[in-house]
Design an enzyme around this catalytic site. Structure first.
Site, PDB file in Angstrom:
ATOM      1  N   GLY A 107       0.828  -1.197   0.000  1.00  0.00           N
ATOM      2  CA  GLY A 107       0.000   0.000   0.000  1.00  0.00           C
ATOM      3  C   GLY A 107       0.860   1.243   0.000  1.00  0.00           C
ATOM      4  O   GLY A 107       2.069   1.183  -0.224  1.00  0.00           O
ATOM      5  N   PHE A 109       1.740   3.148   2.468  1.00  0.00           N
ATOM      6  CA  PHE A 109       2.624   3.336   3.603  1.00  0.00           C
ATOM      7  C   PHE A 109       3.473   2.117   3.942  1.00  0.00           C
ATOM      8  O   PHE A 109       4.432   2.239   4.686  1.00  0.00           O
ATOM      9  CB  PHE A 109       1.806   3.715   4.844  1.00  0.00           C
ATOM     10  CG  PHE A 109       1.162   5.057   4.752  1.00  0.00           C
ATOM     11  CD1 PHE A 109       1.897   6.212   4.954  1.00  0.00           C
ATOM     12  CD2 PHE A 109      -0.175   5.178   4.448  1.00  0.00           C
ATOM     13  CE1 PHE A 109       1.305   7.458   4.867  1.00  0.00           C
ATOM     14  CE2 PHE A 109      -0.780   6.410   4.357  1.00  0.00           C
ATOM     15  CZ  PHE A 109      -0.039   7.562   4.567  1.00  0.00           C
ATOM     16  N   ASP A 222     -13.597   5.850   2.964  1.00  0.00           N
ATOM     17  CA  ASP A 222     -12.867   5.310   1.809  1.00  0.00           C
ATOM     18  C   ASP A 222     -13.426   3.952   1.397  1.00  0.00           C
ATOM     19  O   ASP A 222     -12.674   3.000   1.189  1.00  0.00           O
ATOM     20  CB  ASP A 222     -11.374   5.208   2.122  1.00  0.00           C
ATOM     21  CG  ASP A 222     -10.537   4.979   0.870  1.00  0.00           C
ATOM     22  OD1 ASP A 222     -11.017   5.319  -0.239  1.00  0.00           O
ATOM     23  OD2 ASP A 222      -9.408   4.470   0.981  1.00  0.00           O
ATOM     24  N   ASP A 449       7.866   5.872  -7.997  1.00  0.00           N
ATOM     25  CA  ASP A 449       8.674   4.983  -7.161  1.00  0.00           C
ATOM     26  C   ASP A 449       8.236   3.532  -7.344  1.00  0.00           C
ATOM     27  O   ASP A 449       7.507   2.975  -6.533  1.00  0.00           O
ATOM     28  CB  ASP A 449       8.541   5.416  -5.696  1.00  0.00           C
ATOM     29  CG  ASP A 449       9.345   4.544  -4.754  1.00  0.00           C
ATOM     30  OD1 ASP A 449      10.315   3.903  -5.224  1.00  0.00           O
ATOM     31  OD2 ASP A 449       9.021   4.509  -3.561  1.00  0.00           O
ATOM     32  N   SER A 489       9.544 -16.571 -30.322  1.00  0.00           N
ATOM     33  CA  SER A 489       8.479 -17.261 -31.053  1.00  0.00           C
ATOM     34  C   SER A 489       7.548 -16.294 -31.775  1.00  0.00           C
ATOM     35  O   SER A 489       6.733 -16.711 -32.597  1.00  0.00           O
ATOM     36  CB  SER A 489       7.653 -18.107 -30.073  1.00  0.00           C
ATOM     37  OG  SER A 489       6.989 -17.272 -29.134  1.00  0.00           O
ATOM     38  N   ASP A 522      -7.185 -11.896 -30.125  1.00  0.00           N
ATOM     39  CA  ASP A 522      -7.642 -13.032 -30.939  1.00  0.00           C
ATOM     40  C   ASP A 522      -7.868 -14.300 -30.116  1.00  0.00           C
ATOM     41  O   ASP A 522      -8.130 -15.372 -30.654  1.00  0.00           O
ATOM     42  CB  ASP A 522      -6.666 -13.304 -32.084  1.00  0.00           C
ATOM     43  CG  ASP A 522      -5.253 -13.633 -31.593  1.00  0.00           C
ATOM     44  OD1 ASP A 522      -5.077 -13.850 -30.367  1.00  0.00           O
ATOM     45  OD2 ASP A 522      -4.324 -13.656 -32.427  1.00  0.00           O
ATOM     46  N   GLU A 531      -0.873  -6.980 -30.786  1.00  0.00           N
ATOM     47  CA  GLU A 531      -1.638  -6.830 -29.549  1.00  0.00           C
ATOM     48  C   GLU A 531      -0.831  -6.070 -28.502  1.00  0.00           C
ATOM     49  O   GLU A 531      -1.370  -5.239 -27.764  1.00  0.00           O
ATOM     50  CB  GLU A 531      -2.035  -8.218 -29.020  1.00  0.00           C
ATOM     51  CG  GLU A 531      -3.077  -8.921 -29.896  1.00  0.00           C
ATOM     52  CD  GLU A 531      -3.233 -10.391 -29.567  1.00  0.00           C
ATOM     53  OE1 GLU A 531      -4.276 -10.962 -29.925  1.00  0.00           O
ATOM     54  OE2 GLU A 531      -2.305 -10.989 -28.964  1.00  0.00           O
TER      55      GLU A 531
END
Length: 551
Positions: A107, A109, A222, A449, A489, A522, A531
Site C-alpha cells: 500500500g 505506507f 474510503d 517509485d 516465437s 484473438d 496486440e
C-alpha cells in the site's frame, strides 16, 4: 445456469476506466481542491523521511576539549535516534511473537505479510507501516486513529478483527485477522454466473458495515471494492469484511468535515465541496452497486480532475447497456443512494429496508450481461505489463534522447546520491515553476517509485517522464516486445509473462490471466506483437507525469 462466455471484443459505449487501484489512486487526507488534481496516478510508497534532531545548546562557560568531544558524540547519537513512539509506549520486537511469511500486498505506507503467531501456530495478516513514510504529523495521527477505530469496532461480524499493534524503531505493525478469500473484485469476476441477486447479497454486506460504523459513531470515508475482503476461500461460508480504516474518523457532533479524502471514483460531491458528514459512505456504497450492475463507475474521465467535474455535474447514465435489462427496483435503489443532496440520500437503514436488497427480496437470479464481467475484469490491473515495458524502454533509450531528462534528474538530485527524495523533488519542481501542492508532489513521487523504497532512482525518473521522447516509436516497442518474448516465437506466452512479472513481484496467477484476457484480442492464449503495440498505445497520455509539466 452455466458459465458465461466473456466477449472481450464487444464494443461498449464508453472506455472502461481502471478503478482497480492502478490508475485510480487512493487520496489520503488530500489538502487540494478539485481543480488542482493531478493526472492519473498509481498507489505507491511515499517519500523518504529524513529525521533531523536539533543539536543541544552548549552550556556556558564553554566546556573543555574532552567534554566538548563527549558532547559532540552525544549530538551525533541524538541525530540517529528515531522520533518518539507513535503508539506512546516502548518499542517491541514483533518477531518475538510472530514469524513473518510471504508478502500479501503493498500500500501507500507499507507492506502486508502473512504472519504466524509463535505461541499458537495460528496465521494472521501483518500490516507493517514504515515510519519514514509518515511524513506529516497528520500521517502519524491517522495511524494512531486507525488502530483506535479498529479496536473500537472489534467484534463486529463484517469488519476485519485487529489482534494487536506493535512498534519498533522502523515500523508500526498491525496484526489482524487473515482473510484468505481475497478481494471483492475477485469474487465478482470469478463467478460462473452473475445476477442482480448476487449484487444484492454483496451490497447488503457493504451497507451493513456502513450501518455498524455509523451506529458506533464512525465514518469510513474510503469505501471501495478493494477495501472489502473475503474471510475464507470457501464461498459458501465466506463473509465479506471491511478493512483499511486509515482515513476513518470518529463522528463529532456539530463538526463539519472539510478535508478531501477517499478514492476518486467513489468520492461524494459534498466531499469536493469540503462540507460533509456520514452520508458520504452511502454515496460510495451506491457507486459500488452501480459498478456491480453495469461494470462501469457512474462518473468517469481520464483524469481525477475530470472525474470530479463529472461528480459535481451529477448526471447518471441509466440508458446505456446493460441498464435497459436491469430491474426498475435496482435502479430505484441506486438513484436513492446517489442522491446529490445528502439530506435526501438514503440512510443505511433505509437501504437495508429497500425491497430489492432485502433477503428474499426482488433482486432477480437472471444473469447480468456477460459484458459487465468483462469490463470488471479490465478494472483490475491492465497497466502491470505496460509498466514493465516502460521500464525496459527507459533502460534502453539512446543517450541523446535522454540528455534533457538526465540534466533535470541531476539538478534535482542535489546530494548526488543517485536518488531523488521528497524534499529534492519538491524543491526541483518549484525551480521549474511548478505550483503543485504538497500532496500532489508526494503523489508524483509515489507514482514514479516503482520499487517502493521511498525515493526515485534514475530509471524510475526516466520511466515516468520519457513519453515526451516518443516511447511509441516502432524500434522501442519492438525491442520491448523481444525482451518479453524470450524464445523468439513471435508471441509472449503465459509463462514468459509470469516470469517477467514475478521478477518484480508484480502479479499473481489471477492477475496474469486477466492481462492476457484483456490484451489477447484473438483469444489464442498469448500476446502477439500487434496486440502488444495496441496495449502500449492505448491511453498513452495517461502515463504522462507532471514531473515535466510545470503548471
Amino acid at each position: 445456469m452455466g458459465c458465461l462466455c466473456i466477449n472481450l471484443k464487444k464494443k461498449v459505449k464508453k472506455p472502461t476506466p481502471d478503478i482497480s487501484g492502478e490508475q485510480n489512486t487512493e487520496v489520503k487526507s488530500r489538502e487540494i481542491t478539485p481543480k488542482e488534481q493531478p493526472r492519473q496516478r498509481q498507489p505507491a510508497p511515499r517519500a523518504k523521511f529524513q529525521i533531523v534532531v536539533q543539536p543541544h545548546k552548549l552550556p556556558l562557560p564553554l566546556p573543555q576539549p574532552q567534554e566538548k568531544q563527549k558532547l559532540i558524540n552525544h549530538q551525533k547519537q541524538s541525530t540517529l535516534q528515531q522520533p518518539e513512539p507513535i503508539l506512546g509506549r516502548p518499542f517491541e520486537d514483533i518477531k518475538e511473537k510472530y514469524s513473518l511469511g510471504r508478502e500479501l500486498g503493498r500500500g501507500q505506507f507499507g507492506i502486508t505479510y502473512i504472519c504466524t503467531e509463535i505461541s499458537s501456530g495460528k496465521n494472521f495478516a501483518c500490516k507493517s507501516i514504515l515510519k519514514r513514510k509518515l511524513i506529516r504529523t497528520k500521517d502519524r495521527e491517522d495511524v494512531r486513529r486507525e488502530i483506535q477505530i479498529m479496536h473500537y469496532l472489534s467484534g463486529q461480524p463484517n469488519i476485519v478483527e485487529i489482534k494487536g499493534a506493535y512498534e519498533d524503531r522502523q515500523s508500526v505493525h498491525l496484526v489482524m485477522e487473515l482473510c484468505e478469500g481475497g478481494e471483492l473484485f475477485d469474487k465478482i469476476t470469478k463467478r460462473g454466473h452473475y445476477s442482480e441477486k448476487a449484487a444484492a447479497e454483496i451490497i447488503r454486506s457493504v451497507v451493513k458495515v456502513v450501518q455498524i460504523c455509523h451506529f458506533m459513531g464512525v465514518i469510513h470515508r474510503d469505501l471501495k471494492p478493494e477495501n472489502f475482503l473475503l474471510s475464507s476461500k470457501d464461498e459458501a461460508s465466506s463473509m465479506l469484511k471491511a478493512t483499511d480504516f486509515g482515513v476513518s474518523v470518529f463522528i463529532e457532533e456539530g463538526k463539519v468535515y472539510e478535508d478531501i479524502v477517499g478514492s476518486a471514483y467513489y468520492v461524494a460531491p459534498e466531499v469536493l465541496k469540503r462540507n460533509y458528514g456520514k452520508a458520504i459512505d452511502i454515496w460510495s456504497a451506491g457507486v459500488i452497486l452501480y459498478i456491480l450492475l453495469c461494470g462501469n463507475p457512474p462518473f468517469w474521465a481520464e483524469t481525477d480532475k475530470g472525474i470530479f467535474e463529472e461528480i459535481l455535474r451529477g448526471e447518471i447514465d441509466f440508458e446505456s447497456e446493460p441498464w435497459p435489462s436491469i430491474s426498475e427496483s435496482a435502479k430505484d435503489l441506486v438513484r436513492n443512494m446517489l442522491k446529490y443532496d445528502p439530506k435526501k440520500r438514503f440512510t443505511a437503514a433505509q437501504v437495508l429496508e429497500h425491497p430489492w436488497i432485502r433477503e428474499g427480496g426482488e433482486a432477480s437470479d437472471k444473469p447480468i450481461d456477460s459484458a459487465v464481467l468483462s469490463r470488471m475484469k479490465q478494472l483490475r490491473a491492465m497497466n502491470k505489463l505496460k509498466k514493465l515495458a516502460f521500464k525496459f524502454i527507459a533502460q534502453n533509450l539512446k543517450e541523446e534522447e535522454l540528455k534533457g531528462l538526465k540534466t533535470m534528474f541531476a539538478n534535482m538530485d542535489t546530494d548526488k546520491s543517485g536518488t531523488i527524495t521528497y524534499d529534492e523533488l519538491k524543491s526541483g519542481l518549484e525551480k521549474l515553476g511548478s505550483r503543485l501542492t504538497e500532496t500532489e508532489v508526494k503523489q508524483l513521487l509515489e507514482d514514479a517509485d516503482v520499487d517502493g523504497n521511498g525515493t526515485i532512482d534514475y530509471i524510475e525518473f526516466i520511466s515516468a517522464t520519457m513519453n515526451r521522447f516518443r516511447v511509441e516509436r516502432e524500434d522501442n516497442l519492438f525491442k520491448a516486445f523481444q525482451h518479453f518474448d524470450k524464445d523468439n516465437s513471435g508471441f509472449i506466452s503465459r509463462q514468459e509473462l509470469e516470469t517477467a512479472m514475478k521478477e518484480y513481484n508484480m502479479g499473481d496467477d489471477i492477475m496474469i490471466k486477466e492481462i492476457i484476457s484483456e490484451v489477447d484480442a484473438d483469444n489464442d492464449g498469448s500476446i502477439n506483437y500487434q496486440e502488444f503495440c495496441n496495449m502500449m498505445k492505448s491511453c498513452s497520455q495517461s502515463h504522462q507525469s507532471k514531473l515535466v509539466q510545470p503548471n
